[in-house]
Every structure is written in structure tokens, then in C-alpha cells.
Design a protein around this motif. Structure first.
Motif, PDB file in Angstrom:
ATOM      1  N   GLU A   3      -6.741 -32.765  88.170  1.00  0.00           N
ATOM      2  CA  GLU A   3      -7.277 -31.840  87.179  1.00  0.00           C
ATOM      3  C   GLU A   3      -7.054 -32.393  85.775  1.00  0.00           C
ATOM      4  O   GLU A   3      -5.981 -32.913  85.466  1.00  0.00           O
ATOM      5  CB  GLU A   3      -6.585 -30.483  87.310  1.00  0.00           C
ATOM      6  CG  GLU A   3      -7.001 -29.703  88.555  1.00  0.00           C
ATOM      7  CD  GLU A   3      -8.469 -29.354  88.532  1.00  0.00           C
ATOM      8  OE1 GLU A   3      -8.974 -28.948  87.479  1.00  0.00           O
ATOM      9  OE2 GLU A   3      -9.132 -29.497  89.574  1.00  0.00           O
ATOM     10  N   PRO A   4      -8.052 -32.285  84.889  1.00  0.00           N
ATOM     11  CA  PRO A   4      -7.881 -32.782  83.523  1.00  0.00           C
ATOM     12  C   PRO A   4      -6.740 -32.052  82.812  1.00  0.00           C
ATOM     13  O   PRO A   4      -6.557 -30.849  82.982  1.00  0.00           O
ATOM     14  CB  PRO A   4      -9.231 -32.462  82.864  1.00  0.00           C
ATOM     15  CG  PRO A   4     -10.184 -32.223  83.978  1.00  0.00           C
ATOM     16  CD  PRO A   4      -9.386 -31.726  85.127  1.00  0.00           C
ATOM     17  N   ILE A   6      -5.621 -30.434  79.736  1.00  0.00           N
ATOM     18  CA  ILE A   6      -6.228 -29.920  78.506  1.00  0.00           C
ATOM     19  C   ILE A   6      -5.349 -30.259  77.311  1.00  0.00           C
ATOM     20  O   ILE A   6      -5.822 -30.636  76.246  1.00  0.00           O
ATOM     21  CB  ILE A   6      -6.444 -28.396  78.605  1.00  0.00           C
ATOM     22  CG1 ILE A   6      -7.318 -28.061  79.820  1.00  0.00           C
ATOM     23  CG2 ILE A   6      -7.080 -27.867  77.327  1.00  0.00           C
ATOM     24  CD1 ILE A   6      -8.689 -28.670  79.779  1.00  0.00           C
ATOM     25  N   THR A 292     -10.121 -33.354  74.712  1.00  0.00           N
ATOM     26  CA  THR A 292      -9.909 -31.919  74.908  1.00  0.00           C
ATOM     27  C   THR A 292     -11.220 -31.141  74.785  1.00  0.00           C
ATOM     28  O   THR A 292     -11.426 -30.153  75.500  1.00  0.00           O
ATOM     29  CB  THR A 292      -8.881 -31.379  73.902  1.00  0.00           C
ATOM     30  OG1 THR A 292      -9.283 -31.714  72.559  1.00  0.00           O
ATOM     31  CG2 THR A 292      -7.509 -31.996  74.151  1.00  0.00           C
ATOM     32  N   MET A 294     -14.210 -32.298  75.649  1.00  0.00           N
ATOM     33  CA  MET A 294     -14.934 -32.518  76.905  1.00  0.00           C
ATOM     34  C   MET A 294     -14.303 -31.722  78.050  1.00  0.00           C
ATOM     35  O   MET A 294     -15.013 -31.184  78.913  1.00  0.00           O
ATOM     36  CB  MET A 294     -14.949 -34.002  77.242  1.00  0.00           C
ATOM     37  CG  MET A 294     -15.853 -34.837  76.353  1.00  0.00           C
ATOM     38  SD  MET A 294     -17.609 -34.503  76.604  1.00  0.00           S
ATOM     39  CE  MET A 294     -17.865 -35.258  78.222  1.00  0.00           C
ATOM     40  N   ALA A 295     -12.980 -31.637  78.082  1.00  0.00           N
ATOM     41  CA  ALA A 295     -12.306 -30.903  79.152  1.00  0.00           C
ATOM     42  C   ALA A 295     -12.665 -29.425  79.127  1.00  0.00           C
ATOM     43  O   ALA A 295     -12.757 -28.773  80.171  1.00  0.00           O
ATOM     44  CB  ALA A 295     -10.798 -31.086  79.038  1.00  0.00           C
ATOM     45  N   LYS A 296     -12.893 -28.897  77.931  1.00  0.00           N
ATOM     46  CA  LYS A 296     -13.192 -27.471  77.791  1.00  0.00           C
ATOM     47  C   LYS A 296     -14.690 -27.174  77.801  1.00  0.00           C
ATOM     48  O   LYS A 296     -15.129 -26.166  78.361  1.00  0.00           O
ATOM     49  CB  LYS A 296     -12.579 -26.948  76.484  1.00  0.00           C
ATOM     50  CG  LYS A 296     -11.068 -26.970  76.447  1.00  0.00           C
ATOM     51  CD  LYS A 296     -10.558 -26.538  75.073  1.00  0.00           C
ATOM     52  CE  LYS A 296      -9.043 -26.602  74.983  1.00  0.00           C
ATOM     53  NZ  LYS A 296      -8.545 -26.256  73.617  1.00  0.00           N
ATOM     54  N   HIS A 297     -15.483 -28.055  77.157  1.00  0.00           N
ATOM     55  CA  HIS A 297     -16.880 -27.713  76.902  1.00  0.00           C
ATOM     56  C   HIS A 297     -17.890 -28.728  77.418  1.00  0.00           C
ATOM     57  O   HIS A 297     -19.093 -28.513  77.264  1.00  0.00           O
ATOM     58  CB  HIS A 297     -17.095 -27.540  75.396  1.00  0.00           C
ATOM     59  CG  HIS A 297     -16.149 -26.575  74.751  1.00  0.00           C
ATOM     60  ND1 HIS A 297     -16.105 -25.237  75.092  1.00  0.00           N
ATOM     61  CD2 HIS A 297     -15.188 -26.760  73.801  1.00  0.00           C
ATOM     62  CE1 HIS A 297     -15.168 -24.633  74.362  1.00  0.00           C
ATOM     63  NE2 HIS A 297     -14.591 -25.526  73.588  1.00  0.00           N
ATOM     64  N   GLY A 298     -17.435 -29.848  78.006  1.00  0.00           N
ATOM     65  CA  GLY A 298     -18.372 -30.850  78.487  1.00  0.00           C
ATOM     66  C   GLY A 298     -19.210 -30.329  79.647  1.00  0.00           C
ATOM     67  O   GLY A 298     -18.780 -29.425  80.382  1.00  0.00           O
ATOM     68  N   ALA A 301     -17.351 -30.171  82.847  1.00  0.00           N
ATOM     69  CA  ALA A 301     -16.062 -29.472  82.865  1.00  0.00           C
ATOM     70  C   ALA A 301     -15.991 -28.567  84.090  1.00  0.00           C
ATOM     71  O   ALA A 301     -16.892 -27.775  84.357  1.00  0.00           O
ATOM     72  CB  ALA A 301     -15.896 -28.654  81.585  1.00  0.00           C
TER      73      ALA A 301
END
Length: 739
Positions: A3-4, A6, A292, A294-298, A301
Motif C-alpha cells: 500500500e502506498p 501517504i 502524496t 498521486m497517492a491521494k488524487h491520482g 489511487a
């Protein structure tokens, strides 16, 4: 993988030992004493002989001195290297070095008393899991030191057991697979030509790692357009892969804010802060922000474990003169220690891309690629490779093919698919879809599993009665994705496309002969000299650079960035807005074929906008950064350097040139630029217009674009990424106000 994360550990909190004074390393060998002052000198002398290290005085003087350095290095402990972080020119530990110290400290404590020679032996004896555990305890400097002790067989063998995969939509780098990044580059980002190249690559089983475009025009508007087009092609073909447009990270963040499908976030990395910040306009903080975000809004995701993509390659730090007296292999390893912070899906090495100032021969390119592949994997990265070359080096297609075969044996995750090996935008030479498939068949490998099933459904590959994968009836046939008439329309603006016929997994004989003949003609263009009589009678003032010959010019780019001392003494400030420089760079033919149309039209365009220009300068043997030296002396508001680029894949592309618009920052602009870039010493910002020639951006159209860009820069008082951000913000605010 996993898992990325954040939240990233603040990199400024990573502990690094205090730097130590340089000490003397000595060894007596064959009745002679060899001495090396400081760890940087020892590491440089221990490496294979390479042009870049020779040019900056770091290479060993001969083979015996090299072996003396390696013997000393082999006897140093990991703790010795840990206690001596390499510093910048001010004696400080920069952010790249600090991030390299984010290692598995428990495993390091176990290994710290062992010598580098013992660690090498451990890696060669270890099973895969143990070798990977050891790698997690190493900094980039340690990995580089071990690589310098290895021969070719060891670099291949050790890397093979360090296989690391990356996972987005596809799993890239699993055992038994070889993937490819389909690279549909075009000199003007023509969408139709891009489609033709994507269809062709997909039909050859390429693109399972990425559909990845290097853009010619790095603006938010153009990058968004290209991203949406690649996304459309991916959806229409059904190919299970991911897309990326390899623009600057700041441009991609702006595109993502606007809703563009930035599935994989890209950035080029460097092994020193000075190069990363001052030349690549990037910082660790910007990359933290990109990760961060990309992890939230890419777009991926929640779907993909990884979404970052980095490119590296030996020599960029040295080429810019910002290597902190560290050799090329070590600065490259520092890139890998930096990259692992963001758990990338892909890391691609392009050693060979720069030219003879870093890697002159086939051997230098091949062994550097093997080192880089090993070091990246040892430090925990999913390594793809792009063994490549430029025509102004002595590297050949055959040398590149040898490198690719060895790297496949070493377990590289992926290679490039640049159609027929010719990059039509970047003017360098890389692996192609034919190479990728040849290596799959030689080494019994397949594409990524998700992608393989899709290709079987399209008849690109088939499973035979024994369950083996073979080329299917549609392999190499791009017309399975569109009609014959449509494909002919799409390829209309595609340069250096000598045919689509294959012989097994290789290009047909007729296609191969056309490629080789055009490469030979393009290579000859490098050695042409600027002839003022071919420049339509334009009245130039002549400026000599510090490169006194073609050979010096090609091997020492720093000389072409400086006027000769006697010339510099004659120059004084002039009250003009713009100073234009014309230089051969790497192609005098580009000057001969473009300047007669380009320069008069550009001068007229500037005059129409009431922008004053000094008398044009003709500077043979010049480089891009000559703009700064002449800008400092003449003090215009900005400098336009019209310079011949390295010849591309055909005789026509050997005439390509670029306009490097260097904005000289005044005090107010300097403050804004320093805040935007993170570089307090920034003095110039660059906007580039590339691929100016008859097969790309015609010179008359280029004149209009350059004049418009100059007006934007002078009006906005910004260039490069800061200008693009200002244009994007202005457009965004206008749309918001309209709503």
C-alpha cells in the motif's frame, strides 16, 4: 511493493554522520606506492575507464593504478563508508546524500564490520531474499563501491537474483517476463503520428510497462492534450497498461489539478542537489508533494500499488559541472538511493544518452549499463534499461545490441520500444519493438501476464499445443486497430519510418538497409563546419568559444559554453532587450538549412512587437550555456541561442535545431524564481522550442513561436516552468471568474 505510504518520513530528519576530513589511502603494488587523497578520489580511480571520469580527472591513470584503488576499496568496511558521507563543494551533506542514508539500520549494524570485498562475496553466494535484504542496508555510495569490484559476469549474475517487480495495472518484472515502454515520440507531438506508433508497437506486443511519450512541447495545454490522446488510445484498444507523458513534474501536477489523466508521475533525477535543483528545477520536497498528491488524487489511487516513474543515467551531473568531484557511477547510485524513497513503479536508466563527453565507446556504454542495472536492483528498485547512444559518440547499434542482450540475461524488467530504434524527437537511438521481441524469443520470456492475455485475444501472440508462447498471425500488423486507409493517413507525418515489414522478430532486410544508410548520413553531419557563406549574407559578429577544435568541442562541452578570453574582454553591456546567438552545437547543417529563413523572420517578429535586438552573434563550436556567458557580458533582458541539435535518425533530421530562450533574471524576478525553484542562486530561466527543421517545426513557423514566447517572457517576467505555471494559473482564474 504494498500500500502506498501517504505520509513520508521528513527527509531532513534522516540521521547522517558528520563529514570527515579527507584521508590518504595508500598501497604498495609491484614496488610502487599508489596514493589517493579522500574517498572521492579512491572511488573514481577504482572504476572502469570512462570518458567522463577521464575528462574531470577522476579516472585512474592506468590499469595498475585502477587495481590498486580497487584493492584498497575492497578492504574498507561498510562502517568506514557509512562514517564518511560525500559532501558538496561547500563541504555540506546535500538532500540527495541525506536521503541515501534512509536504510535498514538493523541489518546495517549486522553487516557494518564486513569489508566491501566480503559483502561482494556474500551477494554472490546469497539466495535472492538474502541478497535483497543486504541491499536494503546500503547507501548509494556503498552500492557503487561494490559495483566497481565486479566483473561483467558478476554484474549479470548478481543482478539476476535481485529481480524486483513493479505493479500498476500490469505487473512488470515478474520472473519469466520482459516488458517494454512504448515510446511514440514525434518532433511536433503530432497526434496522428503518435497513434500510428502506438498501434504499431501494440501490434508487436510492446507497451505492457507503459505508453510513455517524451513531449516536444512542455506546456500544460500540450501535455494535457497528449495525455488525453494516449488515454483514448488505451481505452479504444483495450490494452491493459498505463500512460505517462514525461514532462516536468511541476507541469504534470498542474495537469493533474486540471483533471488530466496523469496515471504515472514522471521526473528525471540527479545524484547531487546542484544538478537536481539548478538544472532539473526539482527538489526532494517537490517530489514528496508529487508522491502524496498521486497517492491521494491520482487516477490509479486505490488501484495501483505504485505510480512514480524516474529516469536516470550516468553523466548528467558531470556534464553540468555539478558532480561535487564524485565519479559518474557513484552519482548514478546516489540517484537510486534517492528514488527508493518514493517506491517507484518504474526506474529507467538511459546511460549513453548524453554523448562522448561521458561515454565514448561501446565498452564504456555497455559496462556502465551493467553497473547501473545491478546497483539499482541492489538498492531495491524495479529497473528497466535503455542502453542507448547518440551519433556524435563512437557507440554503434551493434554495441547497443550487445548491451541489451547482457541486460536481458541480467533480468532487466523492460526496454524501450522506439520504432526502428530511432527517437524522432530526442534524436538518440534506443531499443525497438523488434529488439524487445528478439530478446523475448532468445531468452524464452513473455510480456506481463495481464498484457499477454490481451495480446493472445488479439492474435498478436498464440499458445501452441505445448503451451508455449509464439508470435501470432497479427504480430507486427498495426492495421488490426484501424483500417488500412486510416493507418496510411495516420503515418503521413511520421518521419524516419522506412517500412513496416518484418523478417521473424527482426526488421526486413530492406528496412534495415534504409536505417543504416540514413544513420551513416546523419553521423556525417556532426563533422561539418559552419560556413558563413551559406547563411544568406546575414551580417553577424563572430565570437570564438574556448573550444579550439571540433574534437575538443565534442568531448568537452564546458569549453563551448565559454567565449575565448580575448573575446570576453572585448564585450560590454548593450541596451537591448534580446541578444540572438547562432551556433552549430552538434549540427552545422542545421544552421545552414534553417537560419536563412528563421533569423530574418525572427528579427522582423521582434521588431513588430517593439522588442529591440542586438546584432546577431555567430559562435561556432558553441553549447547551450554559452547564452549565460554572453548574457552576463552583454546584459540583454534575455538571450536566444539558436543551436544545432544532435542529428536524428535520417538525413533530414540531421538538420534539426532548437531555440533555447534564456531569461536573465533581475533582482525582483530572481526572488520569485528562487522561491519557485528552491534554488537561491538561480540566475537564468529557460524556455525551449525544439525540433526546428523541415520535417518538424518549419523555420518560418518557429520564428513566430519564438517571438511570441519572448513577448510572454518579457511581459510575465518569467520563463521555463515558472512561466508555464503563471499561464496555467491565469487561465484557471479566468475560467473560475467566468463561472
Amino acid at each position: 511493493m504494498g500500500e502506498p505510504r501517504i505520509e513520508l518520513k521528513p527527509w531532513r530528519q534522516i540521521d547522517v554522520p558528520e563529514p570527515q576530513p579527507d584521508e590518504l589511502y595508500q598501497l604498495s603494488l609491484f614496488d610502487k606506492t599508489y596514493s589517493f587523497r579522500g574517498l572521492k578520489a579512491l572511488l573514481g580511480a577504482a572504476d572502469f575507464d570512462k570518458a567522463g571520469d577521464r575528462n574531470c580527472g577522476l579516472a585512474a591513470k592506468d590499469d595498475v593504478e585502477r587495481e590498486a584503488a580497487r584493492t584498497i576499496l575492497s578492504g574498507l568496511t561498510l562502517q568506514h563508508l557509512y562514517d564518511r558521507p560525500l559532501t558538496d563543494d561547500e563541504g555540506q551533506v546535500d538532500s540527495v546524500m541525506r536521503i541515501n542514508y534512509d536504510i535498514d539500520l538493523a541489518t546495517f549494524a549486522e553487516l557494518a564490520p564486513k569489508t566491501l570485498g566480503e559483502i561482494k562475496n556474500l551477494l554472490l553466494r546469497a539466495k535472492s531474499a538474502e541478497a535483497k535484504r543486504i541491499g536494503g542496508a546500503l547507501t548509494g555510495v556503498m552500492a557503487a563501491a561494490i559495483a566497481k569490484l565486479m566483473d561483467v559476469h558478476e554484474l549479470v549474475y548478481a543482478a539476476k537474483k535481485l529481480k524486483r517487480s513493479g505493479k500498476a495495472r500490469t505487473l512488470v518484472g515478474a520472473p519469466g517476463t520482459l516488458s517494454s515502454r512504448l515510446q511514440p515520440n514525434h518532433p511536433t507531438d503530432d497526434l496522428d503520428a503518435m497513434s500510428a506508433l502506438v498501434y504499431t508497437g501494440l501490434s508487436m506486443g510492446s507497451g505492457d510497462a507503459l505508453l510513455g511519450l517524451n513531449p516536444a512541447i512542455d506546456t500544460v495545454e500540450n501535455i494535457t492534450k497528449a495525455l488525453k490522446h494516449l488515454d483514448k488510445l488505451r481505452r479504444e484498444t483495450g490494452a491493459p497498461t498505463q500512460i505517462c507523458v514525461l514532462s516536468h513534474v511541476k507541469t504534470q501536477l498542474a495537469c493533474l489539478e486540471s483533471g488530466a489523466p496523469v496515471e504515472i508521475m514522471f521526473q528525471s533525477l540527479a545524484g547531487t542537489d546542484r544538478t537536481l535543483i539548478e538544472e532539473f528545477d526539482c527538489t526532494a520536497d517537490v517530489l514528496d508533494q508529487a508522491y502524496t498528491t498521486m497517492a491521494k488524487h491520482g487516477p490509479l489511487a486505490g488501484e495501483a500499488d505504485q505510480f512514480m516513474y524516474f529516469e536516470t543515467g550516468q553523466g548528467s551531473e558531470l556534464t553540468y559541472g555539478k558532480h561535487n568531484d564524485i565519479d559518474m557511477t557513484t552519482t548514478e547510485a546516489l540517484c537510486y538511493g534517492l528514488a527508493r524513497r518514493w517506491d517507484p513503479f518504474m526506474v529507467n536508466n538511459v546511460t549513453g544518452f548524453i554523448g562522448p563527453e561521458t561515454h565514448r565507446s561501446n565498452f564504456e556504454m555497455i559496462v556502465s549499463n551493467l553497473q547501473d542495472h545491478f546497483m539499482g536492483k541492489l538498492l531495491g528498485l524495479p529497473m528497466g534499461m535503455a542502453p542507448c547512444y547518440t551519433l556524435h559518440s563512437e557507440i554503434t547499434m551493434e554495441g547497443q545490441q550487445i548491451a541489451a542482450e547482457l541486460l536481458t540475461a541480467a533480468g532487466a524488467n523492460y526496454f524501450m520500444d522506439v520504432y526502428l530504434s530511432i527517437d524522432r524527437m530526442l534524436a538518440y537511438f534506443d531499443t525497438c519493438g523488434h529488439d524487445d521481441q528478439t530478446m523475448r524469443e532468445v531468452h524464452d520470456l513473455t510480456p506481463a501476464p495481464e498484457f499477454l492475455e490481451w495480446t493472445i485475444s488479439r492474435g498478436i501472440f498464440v499458445r501452441n499445443e505445448d503451451g508455449e508462447i509464439e508470435r501470432g498471425p497479427n504480430w507486427g500488423n498495426p492495421k488490426i486497430f484501424c483500417s488500412e486507409e486510416e493507418f496510411e493517413r495516420l503515418r503521413k507525418n511520421l518521419p524516419a519510418a522506412y517500412g513496416f515489414e518484418s523478417a521473424g522478430p527482426r526488421p526486413s532486410e530492406q528496412v534495415s538497409r534504409a536505417i543504416k544508410a540514413n544513420l551513416a548520413a546523419a553521423r556525417e553531419a556532426i563533422y561539418a563546419e559552419v560556413t558563413p557563406e551559406r547563411l544568406a549574407g546575414i551580417d553577424f559578429r563572430r565570437v570564438k568559444t574556448s573550444a579550439e577544435s571540433k574534437e575538443v568541442h565534442l568531448s568537452h562541452p564546458d569549453r563551448g559554453a565559454k567565449p575565448a578570453d580575448e573575446i570576453l574582454a572585448e564585450l560590454a553591456p548593450e541596451s537591448v532587450d534580446v541578444q540572438i546567438i547562432v551556433s552549430d552545437g552538434l549540427s552545422a547543417e542545421a544552421v545552414h538549412h534553417n537560419i536563412p529563413d528563421l533569423l530574418p523572420a525572427l528579427l522582423d517578429g521582434l521588431k513588430e512587437q517593439s522588442i529591440s535586438a542586438g546584432k546577431p552573434i555567430l559562435a561556432p563550436y558553441g553549447r547551450v550555456k554559452l547564452a549565460e556567458a554572453l548574457g552576463d557580458a552583454l546584459q540583454p533582458k534575455l538571450v536566444i541561442n539558436l543551436i544545432g541539435e544532435r542529428p536524428g535518425g535520417d538525413a533530414l533530421a540531421s538538420r534539426s535545431m532548437s531555440a533555447y530562450i534564456a531569461y536573465r533574471l533581475d533582482d525582483d524576478a530572481k526572488k520569485a524564481a528562487a522561491q519557485f525553484s528552491g534554488n537561491p542562486d538561480v540566475r537564468y530561466e529557460y524556455t525551449v522550442i525544439s525540433n526546428i527543421y523541415a520535417g518538424g517545426l518549419p523555420p518560418s513557423e518557429a520564428a513566430v513561436q519564438i517571438a511570441e514566447r519572448v513577448n510572454q517572457i518579457l511581459t510575465t517576467k518569467a520563463a521555463g516552468n515558472r512561466l508555464e505555471r503563471a499561464i496555467h494559473d491565469r487561465s484557471h482564474n479566468m475560467r473560475a471568474a467566468a463561472l
